[in-house]
Design a protein around this motif. Structure first.
Motif, short mmCIF file in Angstrom:
data_model
loop_
_atom_site.label_atom_id
_atom_site.label_comp_id
_atom_site.label_asym_id
_atom_site.label_seq_id
_atom_site.Cartn_x
_atom_site.Cartn_y
_atom_site.Cartn_z
N ARG A 1 -29.26 15.73 4.17
CA ARG A 1 -30.09 16.83 3.56
C ARG A 1 -29.93 18.34 3.29
O ARG A 1 -29.37 18.70 2.40
N ALA A 2 -29.53 19.09 4.38
CA ALA A 2 -29.38 20.52 4.45
C ALA A 2 -27.90 20.37 3.68
O ALA A 2 -27.69 21.94 3.01
N GLU A 3 -26.58 20.11 4.22
CA GLU A 3 -25.68 20.31 3.97
C GLU A 3 -25.73 19.73 2.45
O GLU A 3 -24.51 21.22 1.40
N LEU A 4 -26.20 18.79 1.71
CA LEU A 4 -26.39 18.62 0.01
C LEU A 4 -26.64 20.04 -0.24
O LEU A 4 -26.27 20.98 -1.90
N SER A 5 -28.27 20.21 0.11
CA SER A 5 -28.70 21.55 -0.84
C SER A 5 -28.09 22.64 0.20
O SER A 5 -27.45 24.17 -1.25
N THR A 6 -27.29 23.31 0.61
CA THR A 6 -25.89 24.34 0.68
C THR A 6 -25.33 24.45 -0.37
O THR A 6 -24.80 25.20 -0.76
N LEU A 7 -24.76 23.16 -0.62
CA LEU A 7 -23.97 22.77 -0.98
C LEU A 7 -24.31 23.31 -2.18
O LEU A 7 -23.21 23.57 -3.34
N ARG A 8 -24.94 22.59 -3.07
CA ARG A 8 -25.47 22.98 -3.99
C ARG A 8 -25.59 24.33 -4.49
O ARG A 8 -25.08 25.21 -5.52
N ASP A 9 -26.19 24.99 -3.27
CA ASP A 9 -26.49 26.93 -3.66
C ASP A 9 -24.68 27.29 -3.16
O ASP A 9 -24.60 28.43 -3.64
N ALA A 10 -23.61 26.65 -2.59
CA ALA A 10 -22.15 27.69 -2.60
C ALA A 10 -21.27 27.27 -3.65
O ALA A 10 -20.22 28.01 -4.07
N VAL A 11 -21.67 26.22 -4.64
CA VAL A 11 -20.16 25.65 -5.54
C VAL A 11 -21.48 26.19 -6.39
O VAL A 11 -22.21 26.12 -6.85
N SER A 12 -20.25 25.69 -7.73
CA SER A 12 -20.96 25.52 -9.43
C SER A 12 -22.08 24.92 -9.66
O SER A 12 -21.12 23.35 -8.88
#
Length: 125
Positions: free
Chosen positions: A91-102
């Motif tokens: 869950r944390a990884e997906l939300s961080t990916l959402r912030d880190a990529v376009s």
């Protein structure tokens, strides 16, 4: 987002000890590489910090068809954490990916995952 900021963000968002952030991150990205097509895994990798790119190498051109529960189990085994810790890490990884990529890239990633991944992302934690 640089590598250290990425890991720090995972640590803040997942209720797991800080020393588990990196193993959870690598396990999640390795499992994501299996779940995405090779092309999509490569596209995602191109937007991440260099130390994370190598974990997104897809073993096959096609995506493996497994759901969220199997995803969590694979992350749990790879990272050596409990399934609950793995779920929170994903869950944390997906939300961080959402912030880190376009936005477009994140939408492409989600389009290759079952809907329960979106539900996990929307879950408080």
């Amino acid at each position: 987002m640089d590598y250290n900021t990425f890991l720090d963000t995972i640590t803040r968002r997942a209720p797991v000890p800080p020393e588990k952030a990196e193993p959870l991150t690598r396990a999640t990205l390795e499992t994501l590489a299996e779940r995405l097509t090779r092309g999509e895994a490569g596209d995602l990798a191109s937007e991440l910090p260099k130390p994370l790119k190598e974990t997104l190498v897809s073993p096959t051109p096609e995506a493996e068809p497994f759901g969220l529960d199997e995803f969590i189990n694979r992350v749990s085994r790879r990272a050596g954490v409990s399934p609950d810790e793995a779920r929170e890490g994903v869950r944390a990884e997906l939300s961080t990916l959402r912030d880190a990529v376009s936005d477009g890239e994140f939408r492409h990633v989600l389009s290759q995952l079952p809907r329960d991944f979106e539900a996990l992302l929307g879950a408080p934690g």
